[in-house]
Design an enzyme around this catalytic site. Structure first.
Site, PDB file in Angstrom:
ATOM      1  N   GLU A 152     -26.222  14.681  -3.599  1.00  0.00           N
ATOM      2  CA  GLU A 152     -27.628  14.818  -3.197  1.00  0.00           C
ATOM      3  C   GLU A 152     -28.537  13.888  -4.005  1.00  0.00           C
ATOM      4  OE1 GLU A 152     -29.605  18.585  -4.149  1.00  0.00           O
ATOM      5  OE2 GLU A 152     -28.058  19.010  -5.628  1.00  0.00           O
ATOM      6  N   GLU A 187      -7.182   1.591 -13.193  1.00  0.00           N
ATOM      7  CA  GLU A 187      -6.627   2.803 -12.595  1.00  0.00           C
ATOM      8  C   GLU A 187      -5.421   3.309 -13.395  1.00  0.00           C
ATOM      9  OE1 GLU A 187      -5.955   1.785  -8.471  1.00  0.00           O
ATOM     10  OE2 GLU A 187      -8.028   2.235  -7.937  1.00  0.00           O
ATOM     11  N   TYR A 214      -8.906  -3.662 -10.837  1.00  0.00           N
ATOM     12  CA  TYR A 214      -8.617  -2.362 -10.230  1.00  0.00           C
ATOM     13  C   TYR A 214      -7.361  -1.724 -10.845  1.00  0.00           C
ATOM     14  CZ  TYR A 214     -11.446  -3.177  -5.915  1.00  0.00           C
ATOM     15  OH  TYR A 214     -12.426  -3.390  -4.999  1.00  0.00           O
ATOM     16  N   LYS A 220       0.021   5.391  -5.903  1.00  0.00           N
ATOM     17  CA  LYS A 220      -1.006   5.383  -6.966  1.00  0.00           C
ATOM     18  C   LYS A 220      -1.889   6.617  -6.868  1.00  0.00           C
ATOM     19  CE  LYS A 220      -4.852   4.164  -6.159  1.00  0.00           C
ATOM     20  NZ  LYS A 220      -5.357   2.822  -6.034  1.00  0.00           N
ATOM     21  N   HIS A 258     -27.285  21.085  -1.589  1.00  0.00           N
ATOM     22  CA  HIS A 258     -27.447  21.582  -2.945  1.00  0.00           C
ATOM     23  C   HIS A 258     -26.492  22.725  -3.233  1.00  0.00           C
ATOM     24  CE1 HIS A 258     -29.593  22.044  -6.682  1.00  0.00           C
ATOM     25  NE2 HIS A 258     -29.661  23.349  -6.469  1.00  0.00           N
ATOM     26  N   CYS A 300      -1.574   1.718  -3.031  1.00  0.00           N
ATOM     27  CA  CYS A 300      -2.554   2.793  -2.802  1.00  0.00           C
ATOM     28  C   CYS A 300      -1.960   4.202  -2.749  1.00  0.00           C
ATOM     29  CB  CYS A 300      -3.286   2.580  -1.477  1.00  0.00           C
ATOM     30  SG  CYS A 300      -3.441   0.883  -0.942  1.00  0.00           S
ATOM     31  N   CYS A 347       0.828  -1.214   0.000  1.00  0.00           N
ATOM     32  CA  CYS A 347       0.000   0.000   0.000  1.00  0.00           C
ATOM     33  C   CYS A 347       0.859   1.260   0.000  1.00  0.00           C
ATOM     34  CB  CYS A 347      -0.934  -0.021   1.200  1.00  0.00           C
ATOM     35  SG  CYS A 347      -1.882   1.492   1.369  1.00  0.00           S
TER      36      CYS A 347
HETATM   37  P1  NDP Z   1      -7.864  -8.038  -9.995  1.00  0.00           P
HETATM   38  O1  NDP Z   1      -8.032  -9.383  -9.418  1.00  0.00           O
HETATM   39  O2  NDP Z   1      -8.728  -6.922  -9.561  1.00  0.00           O
HETATM   40  O3  NDP Z   1      -7.961  -8.127 -11.573  1.00  0.00           O
HETATM   41  C1  NDP Z   1      -7.171  -9.013 -12.314  1.00  0.00           C
HETATM   42  C2  NDP Z   1      -7.565  -8.863 -13.761  1.00  0.00           C
HETATM   43  O4  NDP Z   1      -6.657  -9.609 -14.576  1.00  0.00           O
HETATM   44  C3  NDP Z   1      -8.971  -9.405 -14.033  1.00  0.00           C
HETATM   45  O5  NDP Z   1      -9.559  -8.566 -14.981  1.00  0.00           O
HETATM   46  C4  NDP Z   1      -8.677 -10.788 -14.612  1.00  0.00           C
HETATM   47  O6  NDP Z   1      -9.650 -11.223 -15.520  1.00  0.00           O
HETATM   48  C5  NDP Z   1      -7.387 -10.514 -15.387  1.00  0.00           C
HETATM   49  N1  NDP Z   1      -6.590 -11.712 -15.569  1.00  0.00           N
HETATM   50  C6  NDP Z   1      -6.270 -12.656 -14.654  1.00  0.00           C
HETATM   51  N2  NDP Z   1      -5.477 -13.597 -15.207  1.00  0.00           N
HETATM   52  C7  NDP Z   1      -5.303 -13.241 -16.495  1.00  0.00           C
HETATM   53  C8  NDP Z   1      -4.593 -13.828 -17.592  1.00  0.00           C
HETATM   54  N3  NDP Z   1      -3.932 -14.959 -17.455  1.00  0.00           N
HETATM   55  N4  NDP Z   1      -4.651 -13.193 -18.774  1.00  0.00           N
HETATM   56  C9  NDP Z   1      -5.334 -12.044 -18.926  1.00  0.00           C
HETATM   57  N5  NDP Z   1      -6.015 -11.450 -17.943  1.00  0.00           N
HETATM   58  C10 NDP Z   1      -6.006 -12.044 -16.737  1.00  0.00           C
HETATM   59  O7  NDP Z   1      -6.322  -7.735  -9.755  1.00  0.00           O
HETATM   60  P2  NDP Z   1      -5.459  -6.423  -9.809  1.00  0.00           P
HETATM   61  O8  NDP Z   1      -4.108  -6.924 -10.162  1.00  0.00           O
HETATM   62  O9  NDP Z   1      -6.066  -5.353 -10.623  1.00  0.00           O
HETATM   63  O10 NDP Z   1      -5.492  -5.946  -8.286  1.00  0.00           O
HETATM   64  C11 NDP Z   1      -5.236  -6.843  -7.229  1.00  0.00           C
HETATM   65  C12 NDP Z   1      -6.055  -6.515  -6.022  1.00  0.00           C
HETATM   66  O11 NDP Z   1      -5.512  -5.379  -5.388  1.00  0.00           O
HETATM   67  C13 NDP Z   1      -7.494  -6.150  -6.318  1.00  0.00           C
HETATM   68  O12 NDP Z   1      -8.335  -7.246  -6.421  1.00  0.00           O
HETATM   69  C14 NDP Z   1      -7.843  -5.296  -5.142  1.00  0.00           C
HETATM   70  O13 NDP Z   1      -8.282  -6.128  -4.121  1.00  0.00           O
HETATM   71  C15 NDP Z   1      -6.542  -4.634  -4.789  1.00  0.00           C
HETATM   72  N6  NDP Z   1      -6.502  -3.256  -5.298  1.00  0.00           N
HETATM   73  C16 NDP Z   1      -7.386  -2.348  -4.806  1.00  0.00           C
HETATM   74  C17 NDP Z   1      -7.370  -1.059  -5.251  1.00  0.00           C
HETATM   75  C18 NDP Z   1      -8.353  -0.095  -4.693  1.00  0.00           C
HETATM   76  O14 NDP Z   1      -8.903  -0.322  -3.641  1.00  0.00           O
HETATM   77  N7  NDP Z   1      -8.618   1.016  -5.380  1.00  0.00           N
HETATM   78  C19 NDP Z   1      -6.431  -0.594  -6.252  1.00  0.00           C
HETATM   79  C20 NDP Z   1      -5.569  -1.629  -6.736  1.00  0.00           C
HETATM   80  C21 NDP Z   1      -5.619  -2.905  -6.252  1.00  0.00           C
HETATM   81  P3  NDP Z   1     -10.990 -11.991 -15.049  1.00  0.00           P
HETATM   82  O15 NDP Z   1     -11.894 -10.951 -14.513  1.00  0.00           O
HETATM   83  O16 NDP Z   1     -11.464 -12.589 -16.325  1.00  0.00           O
HETATM   84  O17 NDP Z   1     -10.572 -13.009 -14.050  1.00  0.00           O
END
Ligand code: NDP
Length: 452
Positions: free
Chosen positions: A441, A182, A178, A51, A436, A48, A43
């Site tokens: 709102e 982002e 995410y 970012k 407002h 976080c 983080c």
């Molecule tokens: P996520 O699990 O959110 O997303 C992973 C993405 O990668 C999904 O779209 C998934 O597709 C895709 N994917 C997985 N495997 C493959 C592959 N082999 N080929 C192509 N695409 C693939 O992970 P992130 O890495 O974005 O983030 C990790 C975690 O960190 C998040 O889940 C969240 O909990 C946390 N985070 C939170 C944030 C916030 O609060 N703002 C910001 C950043 C991270 P599919 O959907 O099809 O499985």
């Protein structure tokens, strides 16, 4: 109690580990925390916090455009300098590393530098020194996963993006979660030409479908080349960066390719299996409702348990550990109605159930939805639209899901999350006077369901 050096030995000084260590020490425990990398974990160092600093930086382009197009300002030609942002960010993170160190010291926690491994249920070893402890807490977090495709070594992840020597002119982002969404917005806002590829039909799986489709529309209007049902089959190094072969047979060249395809729990080579701690096939440490592993003196919290991988959840789990172990107050972390934000442009804020989940759980659900142009956009001829949605269980009148895509969604939804957690009804929302003129709102003025 046997005469052991520590009451709690924490492995990993990220959000969860540090919180558990400090709060346990506050409750009188003798605590050590071992860390092999950086204080503050993902983080603070590569997640976080940096970012969000980048998100702020990426907003200025829009702000300047709005200022000049609608609000009467003239801005002499603006330019962006990546090394300035990168190095200012790094300085701030180093300051935070120091603050974490101070917090541990002030709490009386012994900070041990180095990689820890578990020798037995009550012994941890760091760099050749063994420490005896009543309890061990594993809070080692997660690490980016890059699929094994030819040329994967040419990809960068969220670990590297924060430290690039220079920003590419063009970038490919793989993933639809995410981090991918982002960074698509961050890089686009900083002037990079972005193509985001997602393997499925619509990104942000697990979020409400209206949020997903509305955000996709907004990102495309913004100029992000968002391609669904598309993946990368191979990556080659070129003189100017990389060339990616796509599943549709085409190739795409860019300066960098960022993989944001999920994260895996950092549970390997800690000695966990040797002492009998059960791991899930994903590598996640299996824990019960009070975060205890299959070995009674070993506990685990945060991303390494792969429950809800968000910093505030890890912090909460850390507090629960301190209460359970050192205040005679067994506390199960509460994973219900956890609010979350995705810091895209516009951002997403969400708490409670998606429409699909609400229908599954409650059957009859009233859906309130509003899509509108925020007042701020009216002078700029802006195309951005805000979307807000409420889901109400018809039987109890409780608001069971609240979603927003629009400016300040994270800030707004944080407040409404209290109402959702408190079990507020639609009648409570209706009885609340709006502020407002705000976008927020709208959440208390939607009166006619679009469905239900
Ligand atoms: P996520 O699990 O959110 O997303 C992973 C993405 O990668 C999904 O779209 C998934 O597709 C895709 N994917 C997985 N495997 C493959 C592959 N082999 N080929 C192509 N695409 C693939 O992970 P992130 O890495 O974005 O983030 C990790 C975690 O960190 C998040 O889940 C969240 O909990 C946390 N985070 C939170 C944030 C916030 O609060 N703002 C910001 C950043 C991270 P599919 O959907 O099809 O499985």
């Amino acid at each position: 109690m046997a005469d052991r050096e520590f009451d709690l030995f924490v492995i990993g000084a990220g959000s969860g580990g540090v919180r558990a260590a400090r709060f346990s020490a506050d409750r009188g425990a003798r605590v050590a925390v071992a860390e092999e990398r950086y204080l503050g974990g993902t983080c603070v160092n590569v997640g976080c916090v940096p970012k969000k600093l980048f998100v702020y930086a990426s907003h200025f382009r829009d702000e300047m455009e709005s200022a000049t197009s609608g609000f009467g300002w003239s801005v002499p030609s603006a330019s962006f300098d990546w090394p300035t942002l990168r190095d200012n960010k790094t300085r701030e993170i180093e300051r935070l590393n120091g603050i974490f160190d101070g917090l541990l010291r002030d709490a009386g926690v012994q900070h041990i530098d180095g990689r820890a491994t578990i020798v037995d249920a009550h012994t941890v070893e760091v760099e050749g020194t063994r420490y005896s402890t009543e309890n061990i807490l594993v809070a080692t977090g997660g690490w980016p996963t890059v699929p094994e495709i030819p040329g994967a070594e040419h990809a960068i992840t969220s670990n590297e993006i924060f430290f690039l020597d220079e920003l590419p002119r063009k970038a490919i982002i793989v993933g639809g979660g995410y981090i991918a969404a982002e960074f698509a917005c961050i890089l686009h806002g900083l002037g990079v030409e972005v193509t985001q590829l997602y393997r499925g039909p619509l990104f942000l799986r697990g979020f409400d479908d209206d949020v997903r489709s509305h955000l996709a529309e907004q990102l495309r209007s913004r100029g992000i080349d968002l391609r669904f049902d598309t993946n990368v089959t191979a990556i080659e190094k070129t003189e100017s960066g990389i060339s990616a072969k796509l599943t549709d047979g085409s190739t795409l060249d860019a300066g960098q390719i960022l993989y944001a395809t999920g994260r895996h729990p950092l549970s390997a080579n800690l000695g966990l299996e040797d002492v009998g701690v059960e791991l899930a096939p994903s590598g996640a440490i299996v824990v019960d409702e009070i975060s205890r592993t299959t070995i009674p003196s070993i506990w685990a919290i945060g991303d390494v348990t792969d429950r809800i991988n968000l910093t505030p959840v890890a912090l909460h789990e850390g507090v629960c550990i301190a209460e359970t172990l050192f205040n005679d107050n067994p506390l199960s972390p509460d994973h219900e109605d956890v609010p979350a934000a995705v810091f895209t442009q516009p951002p997403v804020g969400t708490v409670g159930l998606t429409e699909t989940q609400a229908r599954e759980r409650y059957g009859e659900v009233e859906v309130y939805r509003s899509t509108f142009q925020a007042l701020r956009q009216t002078l700029t001829g802006g195309w951005e639209r805000t979307m807000m949605k409420l889901l109400v269980d018809k039987k109890s009148d409780r608001v069971v899901g609240l979603h927003m895509v629009g400016p300040e969604a994270g800030e707004i939804v944080q407040g409404f999350a209290v109402a959702i957690k408190a079990g507020s009804t639609k009648a409570d929302f209706d009885a609340t006077i709006g502020i407002h003129p705000t976008s927020a709102e709208e959440f208390v003025t939607m009166r006619t369901p679009v469905e239900g």
